[in-house]
Scaffold this motif. Structure first.
Motif, mmCIF file in Angstrom:
data_model
loop_
_atom_site.group_PDB
_atom_site.id
_atom_site.type_symbol
_atom_site.label_atom_id
_atom_site.label_comp_id
_atom_site.label_asym_id
_atom_site.label_seq_id
_atom_site.Cartn_x
_atom_site.Cartn_y
_atom_site.Cartn_z
ATOM 1 N N PHE A 1 0.821 -1.210 0.000
ATOM 2 C CA PHE A 1 0.000 0.000 0.000
ATOM 3 C C PHE A 1 0.861 1.269 0.000
ATOM 4 C CE2 PHE A 1 -3.252 -2.552 2.650
ATOM 5 C CZ PHE A 1 -3.811 -3.087 1.507
ATOM 6 N N THR A 2 1.892 1.298 0.836
ATOM 7 C CA THR A 2 2.667 2.532 1.009
ATOM 8 C C THR A 2 3.392 2.926 -0.277
ATOM 9 O OG1 THR A 2 2.981 1.996 3.343
ATOM 10 C CG2 THR A 2 4.433 3.664 2.399
ATOM 11 N N GLY A 3 4.131 1.993 -0.873
ATOM 12 C CA GLY A 3 4.886 2.307 -2.075
ATOM 13 C C GLY A 3 3.991 2.613 -3.263
ATOM 14 N N LEU A 4 2.935 1.821 -3.446
ATOM 15 C CA LEU A 4 2.052 2.033 -4.596
ATOM 16 C C LEU A 4 1.220 3.298 -4.425
ATOM 17 C CD1 LEU A 4 0.939 -1.649 -5.228
ATOM 18 C CD2 LEU A 4 2.581 -0.309 -6.555
ATOM 19 N N SER A 5 0.789 3.585 -3.199
ATOM 20 C CA SER A 5 0.060 4.834 -2.958
ATOM 21 C C SER A 5 0.978 6.031 -3.197
ATOM 22 C CB SER A 5 -0.491 4.868 -1.532
ATOM 23 O OG SER A 5 -1.186 6.074 -1.281
ATOM 24 N N ALA A 6 2.238 5.917 -2.783
ATOM 25 C CA ALA A 6 3.203 6.994 -3.059
ATOM 26 C C ALA A 6 3.352 7.213 -4.555
ATOM 27 C CB ALA A 6 4.555 6.659 -2.435
ATOM 28 N N ALA A 7 3.418 6.115 -5.315
ATOM 29 C CA ALA A 7 3.519 6.225 -6.767
ATOM 30 C C ALA A 7 2.269 6.881 -7.350
ATOM 31 C CB ALA A 7 3.732 4.846 -7.383
ATOM 32 N N TRP A 8 1.106 6.540 -6.823
ATOM 33 C CA TRP A 8 -0.157 7.137 -7.296
ATOM 34 C C TRP A 8 -0.171 8.646 -7.039
ATOM 35 C CZ3 TRP A 8 -4.335 9.549 -4.820
ATOM 36 C CH2 TRP A 8 -5.474 9.725 -5.619
ATOM 37 N N HIS A 9 0.289 9.054 -5.840
ATOM 38 C CA HIS A 9 0.354 10.483 -5.529
ATOM 39 C C HIS A 9 1.333 11.209 -6.454
ATOM 40 C CE1 HIS A 9 -1.786 9.493 -1.782
ATOM 41 N NE2 HIS A 9 -2.059 10.774 -1.730
ATOM 42 N N LEU A 10 2.495 10.600 -6.700
ATOM 43 C CA LEU A 10 3.474 11.218 -7.594
ATOM 44 C C LEU A 10 2.914 11.345 -9.005
ATOM 45 C CD1 LEU A 10 6.667 9.369 -6.336
ATOM 46 C CD2 LEU A 10 6.199 11.821 -6.109
ATOM 47 N N LEU A 11 2.301 10.277 -9.494
ATOM 48 C CA LEU A 11 1.697 10.312 -10.829
ATOM 49 C C LEU A 11 0.609 11.381 -10.906
ATOM 50 C CD1 LEU A 11 1.569 8.810 -13.607
ATOM 51 C CD2 LEU A 11 -0.255 7.422 -12.596
ATOM 52 N N SER B 1 0.437 14.079 -9.321
ATOM 53 C CA SER B 1 1.021 15.422 -9.283
ATOM 54 C C SER B 1 1.862 15.722 -10.518
ATOM 55 C CB SER B 1 1.861 15.602 -8.018
ATOM 56 O OG SER B 1 3.009 14.778 -8.064
ATOM 57 N N GLY B 2 1.852 14.808 -11.489
ATOM 58 C CA GLY B 2 2.567 15.040 -12.739
ATOM 59 C C GLY B 2 4.017 14.627 -12.748
ATOM 60 N N ARG B 3 4.454 13.850 -11.763
ATOM 61 C CA ARG B 3 5.852 13.418 -11.713
ATOM 62 C C ARG B 3 6.003 12.008 -12.263
ATOM 63 N NH1 ARG B 3 9.009 16.091 -6.958
ATOM 64 N NH2 ARG B 3 7.797 17.983 -6.645
ATOM 65 N N SER B 4 7.140 11.736 -12.850
ATOM 66 C CA SER B 4 7.424 10.384 -13.328
ATOM 67 C C SER B 4 8.084 9.598 -12.203
ATOM 68 C CB SER B 4 8.313 10.413 -14.561
ATOM 69 O OG SER B 4 9.557 11.007 -14.244
ATOM 70 N N CYS B 5 7.781 8.318 -12.130
ATOM 71 C CA CYS B 5 8.347 7.502 -11.052
ATOM 72 C C CYS B 5 8.355 6.043 -11.484
ATOM 73 C CB CYS B 5 7.533 7.675 -9.762
ATOM 74 S SG CYS B 5 5.813 7.131 -9.901
ATOM 75 N N ALA B 6 9.036 5.229 -10.707
ATOM 76 C CA ALA B 6 9.055 3.779 -10.895
ATOM 77 C C ALA B 6 8.998 3.138 -9.514
ATOM 78 C CB ALA B 6 10.312 3.348 -11.632
ATOM 79 N N VAL B 7 8.498 1.911 -9.468
ATOM 80 C CA VAL B 7 8.413 1.169 -8.205
ATOM 81 C C VAL B 7 9.323 -0.039 -8.302
ATOM 82 C CG1 VAL B 7 6.904 -0.109 -6.638
ATOM 83 C CG2 VAL B 7 6.019 1.902 -7.844
ATOM 84 N N LEU B 8 10.237 -0.172 -7.351
ATOM 85 C CA LEU B 8 11.113 -1.337 -7.255
ATOM 86 C C LEU B 8 10.667 -2.163 -6.055
ATOM 87 C CD1 LEU B 8 12.681 0.663 -9.089
ATOM 88 C CD2 LEU B 8 14.782 -0.232 -8.083
ATOM 89 N N GLU B 9 10.183 -3.371 -6.305
ATOM 90 C CA GLU B 9 9.621 -4.237 -5.268
ATOM 91 C C GLU B 9 10.508 -5.458 -5.079
ATOM 92 O OE1 GLU B 9 8.049 -6.432 -2.646
ATOM 93 O OE2 GLU B 9 7.030 -4.530 -2.983
ATOM 94 N N ALA B 10 10.957 -5.678 -3.855
ATOM 95 C CA ALA B 10 11.877 -6.780 -3.582
ATOM 96 C C ALA B 10 11.236 -8.142 -3.821
ATOM 97 C CB ALA B 10 12.388 -6.689 -2.146
ATOM 98 N N GLU B 11 9.947 -8.268 -3.497
ATOM 99 C CA GLU B 11 9.274 -9.563 -3.627
ATOM 100 C C GLU B 11 8.228 -9.500 -4.742
ATOM 101 O OE1 GLU B 11 10.188 -12.227 -2.062
ATOM 102 O OE2 GLU B 11 11.554 -11.379 -0.576
ATOM 103 N N ASP B 12 6.943 -9.556 -4.365
ATOM 104 C CA ASP B 12 5.859 -9.450 -5.338
ATOM 105 C C ASP B 12 4.848 -8.450 -4.791
ATOM 106 O OD1 ASP B 12 4.263 -9.865 -7.518
ATOM 107 O OD2 ASP B 12 3.884 -11.993 -7.141
ATOM 108 N N THR C 1 9.235 0.627 3.101
ATOM 109 C CA THR C 1 9.384 -0.749 3.591
ATOM 110 C C THR C 1 8.389 -1.033 4.707
ATOM 111 O OG1 THR C 1 11.015 -0.065 5.229
ATOM 112 C CG2 THR C 1 11.836 -0.725 3.077
ATOM 113 N N ASN C 2 8.313 -2.313 5.081
ATOM 114 C CA ASN C 2 7.495 -2.719 6.226
ATOM 115 C C ASN C 2 8.355 -3.568 7.161
ATOM 116 O OD1 ASN C 2 7.706 -5.225 5.038
ATOM 117 N ND2 ASN C 2 5.574 -5.366 4.425
ATOM 118 N N ALA C 3 7.743 -4.410 7.954
ATOM 119 C CA ALA C 3 8.491 -5.175 8.964
ATOM 120 C C ALA C 3 9.471 -6.168 8.362
ATOM 121 C CB ALA C 3 7.510 -5.918 9.876
#
Length: 205
Positions: free
Chosen positions: A2-12, A14-25, A202-204
């Motif tokens: 939720f945290t990383g993808l929501s951050a990406a949604w907020h950036l998108l 606001s007109g910013r380009s971004c990418a998400v790097l996920e360690a697992e799935d 990140t999380n726990a």
């Protein structure tokens, strides 16, 4: 999650380009395993938060919960995730007179300190009708709360971001971050990513 993808949604948004790097799935951690409650309330009640952190901070915490509900609703609408989210309300049940009195205090605090008159207290009969048991003395009803299927929601959010042009790289842990003059270098086991800023979501794990 939720945290990383929501951050990406907020950036998108606001007109910013971004990418998400996920360690697992997508949804590997708590985001895919949570019970799926979206309730604008904390484990500690409003009066307890006021006493510990002060009225201004408690008011801000209250505003954050409502903002969070609005963000979920906006994401659901943006990516057509209505099958995975229901704004059904929530009851915080009171096991006895003392816990019911604390919830009543919270309702009074919300009205006087935050101008929020939406949550209400209900008695044993109404809680019994909603839950099927008369074990509770009463409860605190928050009609703005919702429930969702967490894994479907988080994967739906990821799919929506991909369709909007956000690269999401799964199985790509960031093992080292270097600072350079133009920004940052993120090292993964296979490649390096240059960016101006990074959000470590990140999380726990």
């Amino acid at each position: 999650g939720f945290t990383g993808l929501s951050a990406a949604w907020h950036l998108l948004s606001s007109g910013r380009s971004c990418a998400v790097l996920e360690a697992e799935d997508i949804g590997y951690g708590a985001s895919g395993r949570t019970a799926g409650f979206a309730v604008p309330r904390y484990k500690k009640g409003w009066v307890a938060l006021d006493r510990k952190y002060g009225t201004a901070a408690a008011r801000r915490l209250h505003a954050i919960t409502l903002e969070g509900m609005d963000v979920i609703r906006a994401i659901v609408d943006a990516y057509g995730l209505h099958d995975f989210f229901l704004r059904c309300g929530h009851i915080t049940a009171a096991h006895g007179p003392a816990s019911l009195a604390a919830l009543e205090e919270d309702v009074r605090w919300l009205k006087s300190a935050a101008g929020d008159e939406v949550p209400r207290i209900v008695g044993r009969d109404e809680v019994a009708e909603a839950t099927g048991t008369r074990v509770y003395a009463g409860g605190y009803v928050e009609p703005r709360a919702g429930a969702f299927h967490p894994l479907s929601y988080v994967r739906g959010l990821a799919d929506g971001l991909r369709r909007s042009g956000v690269p999401i790289l799964i199985g790509t842990p960031v093992i080292r971050i270097h600072t350079e003059r133009e920004g940052l270098i993120l090292e993964t086991p296979a490649n390096r990513v240059r960016c101006k800023q990074a959000i470590i979501a990140t999380n726990a794990y």
